[in-house]
Every structure is written in C-alpha cells, then in structure tokens.
Design an enzyme around this catalytic site. Structure first.
Site, PDB file in Angstrom:
ATOM      1  N   TYR A  15       0.828  -1.207   0.000  1.00  0.00           N
ATOM      2  CA  TYR A  15       0.000   0.000   0.000  1.00  0.00           C
ATOM      3  C   TYR A  15       0.855   1.247   0.000  1.00  0.00           C
ATOM      4  O   TYR A  15       2.076   1.185   0.233  1.00  0.00           O
ATOM      5  CB  TYR A  15      -0.949  -0.003   1.200  1.00  0.00           C
ATOM      6  CG  TYR A  15      -0.300   0.362   2.514  1.00  0.00           C
ATOM      7  CD1 TYR A  15       0.531  -0.510   3.183  1.00  0.00           C
ATOM      8  CD2 TYR A  15      -0.515   1.619   3.081  1.00  0.00           C
ATOM      9  CE1 TYR A  15       1.126  -0.167   4.392  1.00  0.00           C
ATOM     10  CE2 TYR A  15       0.074   1.974   4.288  1.00  0.00           C
ATOM     11  CZ  TYR A  15       0.894   1.071   4.940  1.00  0.00           C
ATOM     12  OH  TYR A  15       1.483   1.430   6.124  1.00  0.00           O
ATOM     13  N   LYS A  71      -1.481 -16.641  16.119  1.00  0.00           N
ATOM     14  CA  LYS A  71      -1.927 -17.125  14.801  1.00  0.00           C
ATOM     15  C   LYS A  71      -2.583 -15.993  14.029  1.00  0.00           C
ATOM     16  O   LYS A  71      -3.807 -15.932  13.915  1.00  0.00           O
ATOM     17  CB  LYS A  71      -2.892 -18.305  15.006  1.00  0.00           C
ATOM     18  CG  LYS A  71      -3.098 -19.149  13.770  1.00  0.00           C
ATOM     19  CD  LYS A  71      -3.701 -20.471  14.145  1.00  0.00           C
ATOM     20  CE  LYS A  71      -4.148 -21.264  12.947  1.00  0.00           C
ATOM     21  NZ  LYS A  71      -3.064 -21.605  12.030  1.00  0.00           N
ATOM     22  N   GLU A  90      10.075 -23.854  13.029  1.00  0.00           N
ATOM     23  CA  GLU A  90       8.852 -24.582  12.664  1.00  0.00           C
ATOM     24  C   GLU A  90       8.698 -24.517  11.155  1.00  0.00           C
ATOM     25  O   GLU A  90       9.486 -23.871  10.463  1.00  0.00           O
ATOM     26  CB  GLU A  90       7.626 -23.992  13.360  1.00  0.00           C
ATOM     27  CG  GLU A  90       7.331 -22.555  12.955  1.00  0.00           C
ATOM     28  CD  GLU A  90       6.008 -22.012  13.487  1.00  0.00           C
ATOM     29  OE1 GLU A  90       5.107 -22.808  13.798  1.00  0.00           O
ATOM     30  OE2 GLU A  90       5.886 -20.781  13.568  1.00  0.00           O
ATOM     31  N   LEU A 124       4.359 -21.322  16.449  1.00  0.00           N
ATOM     32  CA  LEU A 124       2.946 -21.384  16.793  1.00  0.00           C
ATOM     33  C   LEU A 124       2.710 -22.603  17.686  1.00  0.00           C
ATOM     34  O   LEU A 124       3.205 -23.689  17.375  1.00  0.00           O
ATOM     35  CB  LEU A 124       2.099 -21.511  15.518  1.00  0.00           C
ATOM     36  CG  LEU A 124       0.593 -21.405  15.762  1.00  0.00           C
ATOM     37  CD1 LEU A 124       0.193 -19.942  15.964  1.00  0.00           C
ATOM     38  CD2 LEU A 124      -0.190 -21.994  14.602  1.00  0.00           C
TER      39      LEU A 124
HETATM   40  N1  PMP Z   1       2.904 -23.438  12.661  1.00  0.00           N
HETATM   41  C1  PMP Z   1       2.368 -22.596  11.785  1.00  0.00           C
HETATM   42  C2  PMP Z   1       3.133 -21.377  11.381  1.00  0.00           C
HETATM   43  C3  PMP Z   1       1.100 -22.853  11.234  1.00  0.00           C
HETATM   44  O1  PMP Z   1       0.555 -22.000  10.348  1.00  0.00           O
HETATM   45  C4  PMP Z   1       0.417 -24.042  11.608  1.00  0.00           C
HETATM   46  C5  PMP Z   1      -0.900 -24.417  10.984  1.00  0.00           C
HETATM   47  N2  PMP Z   1      -1.883 -23.507  11.150  1.00  0.00           N
HETATM   48  C6  PMP Z   1       1.016 -24.879  12.561  1.00  0.00           C
HETATM   49  C7  PMP Z   1       2.257 -24.548  13.061  1.00  0.00           C
HETATM   50  C8  PMP Z   1       0.310 -26.119  13.065  1.00  0.00           C
HETATM   51  O2  PMP Z   1      -0.729 -25.758  13.932  1.00  0.00           O
HETATM   52  P1  PMP Z   1      -2.049 -26.669  14.085  1.00  0.00           P
HETATM   53  O3  PMP Z   1      -1.557 -28.032  14.484  1.00  0.00           O
HETATM   54  O4  PMP Z   1      -2.841 -26.016  15.148  1.00  0.00           O
HETATM   55  O5  PMP Z   1      -2.719 -26.694  12.750  1.00  0.00           O
END
Ligand code: PMP
Length: 287
Positions: A33, A149, A182, A207
C-alpha cells in the site's frame, strides 16, 4: 456527501464497494500500500510514492495493476470525487482473489486495486505540531510473535513459494543459531537415531500447534521418548525420521530436507504409526 471508493475499475459508494473474502490481502496480508498526502487539493510526492509502490510490487512479484499514469489518475479521481482539499489518498494492491492457498495463484488472477481519499482536519495536526508529541521506546518486534496465529502470512507465502520452486512442499524456518523453529504452516519434528522424538519447546518463535499438543498426549500415552528442545538442520538431516504436524495434514512424513534424504528416504515407521494413531487421542466434537 456519499464517499466514493475505487475498487478494480469502478468508483462506488462506500456501502456498495467490496473486496472478495478470499482476497489474498484479507487472507494473507499479501498486499502492499501507499498513503500520499493531499494538500490544497494536490497530491504531494506522487512520483516517489508510485516508485515505491512499484518497487514493493516487484519485490513481492505482484503484477502491477496499472501503469504510473493510470494510478495517478485514479488517485486524482478519488480526491476530486470525494472533494478532498487536505487529507490523504490510500492505495492498496493485493495479489488478488483466489481459493485460499499459500502458493501464489496463477497468472490469470489479476491484482486487486483499491483507492480511497479521506479529508483530515489540518487544524488538529497543526495543534499537535505546535505542542509536539511524546514517543515511547520498545524492543523491535515486527514480527517476532510467531506464537500468535495472525493472518500476517506474507512471509509464510513467500517461503512456501520458494520451497515449491525448489520442488519442496513445505518450508522449515531456521533461526540465527541454525535451529529449526517450525514449518511455514506446520510444526517440525524429528526422530533421532536413538528413537527419541524431538520438537522445539513453545516460545515466541513458533505457533503452539493444536496437532502438536494432541500428539504430545499420544506420546505420553504410549510412553514414547520425547525431548522438547531445539534441533539443528544438521541434526534433522541426520535423523532417522522427520515429520510435520498441522490440523490440515495431521502427521505428515518429511522424507527430504534440502538435498538430503531423511533416513531411507521413505516415510518413517514411527511417523506412520503416529499418523494412524492420531485420531485415537484427538478430541471429536459432535456433528
Ligand atoms: N505453525 C504454523 C506457522 C502454522 O501455520 C500451523 C498451521 N496452522 C502450525 C504450526 C500447526 O498448527 P495446528 O496443528 O494447530 O494446525
């Protein structure tokens, strides 16, 4: 006076203007933007703003929705149609609307262009400027809160796209110490040669996956050896098995990390066992 907003080729009253719910700006913050000042009815620094917009678009490989002249014209139209003398023009370009998928959509998907102009009260800003403002310092944290999230998924989209370009399905993020944090949309796990399951402990850099938590219950129930600790890319490449967890794919075997096969290059037996047992522990809610 009815305010008018530009959306994809049309100038519409606010109440009638809309962007699709699967627009990537809404789903992934996959958008850029600009905000330009409007002073005495004129755009300030138009060229610089459009140059920066073009650069942002190019960096993200979002096709330009229009040329510089047309974008300038749309901004001026929004200023005129909303009779803005002093205020701002806001312009947003998203990668467009497509079924929700981290990977970029095909070339047939056109970017979304939204432009709006808004008046401000110059007296208010002048009064603020006369007194000056206070600032508060804080640690840089844009964005160091991967434990939340959020839909700010643009870095994940870029990572998945890069993974796809190299023939991989998922990206694993690696921290400054060389440890895996992750996956781009999953939590990462390995099984050591000694048979221990290893996954990174919770913290701001990952997450707290629901599937991860449920799998921990399964491991406890089956008395499997677990180490919640960081693991390096080198350790993962040398592991017996590796897998990811996520709600959309439950336990997903990982057989290749960069150019290195994991174990014998096939889904590992423990991984497959966990995959098949997962729903024995996961909570099921009524239909
Ligand atoms: N890490 C990230 C960055 C994610 O986006 C997700 C999936 N949404 C996960 C881990 C796994 O989380 P969940 O088991 O709650 O789907």
């Amino acid at each position: 006076m009815t305010r008018i907003v530009y959306v994809n080729g049309r100038y519409l009253p606010y109440g009638q203007a809309a962007v699709h719910v699967e627009d990537r700006g809404f789903q992934f913050a996959d958008a850029v933007y600009e905000v330009c000042e409007v002073k005495n009815g004129s755009l300030i620094d138009e060229k610089r703003h459009i140059t920066r917009l073009q650069r942002s678009l190019a960096e993200l490989m979002i096709p330009a929705p229009a040329g510089a002249w047309t974008i300038g014209h749309i901004m001026r139209q929004c200023i005129a149609r909303n009779r803005v003398r002093n205020g701002v023009v806001y312009l947003q370009v998203t990668r467009g609307e497509a079924a929700r998928d981290f990977s970029f959509p095909g070339a047939d998907v056109a970017p979304t262009l939204v432009c709006l102009a808004r008046s401000n009260n110059p007296g208010k800003t002048e009064a603020l400027a006369a007194a000056g403002i206070a600032v508060k310092t804080m640690p840089e944290s844009r964005w160091a809160r991967c434990d939340i999230k959020t839909v700010m998924l643009l870095p994940a989209c870029l990572a998945k796209e890069a993974a796809k370009a190299s023939g991989a399905r998922e990206a694993w993020f690696v921290d400054a110490d060389g440890n895996v944090t992750e996956g781009a949309s999953s939590n990462a796990w390995i099984v050591t040669k000694a048979g221990a399951l290893v996954t990174r402990p919770l913290g701001p850099e990952l997450l707290p996956g629901v599937t991860r938590a449920t799998l921990l219950d399964l491991l406890a129930r089956e008395n499997l050896s677990l180490q919640e600790r960081p693991f390096s890319v080198a350790e993962a490449k040398d592991a017996r098995e590796a897998f990811n967890t996520s709600a959309s794919a439950t336990v997903m075997p990982v057989v290749m990390i960069d150019e290195t096969s994991v174990g014998d290059g096939k889904p590992g037996p423990l991984t497959l066992r966990l995959r098949s047992s997962f729903h024995q522990v996961a909570a099921v809610s009524g239909r």
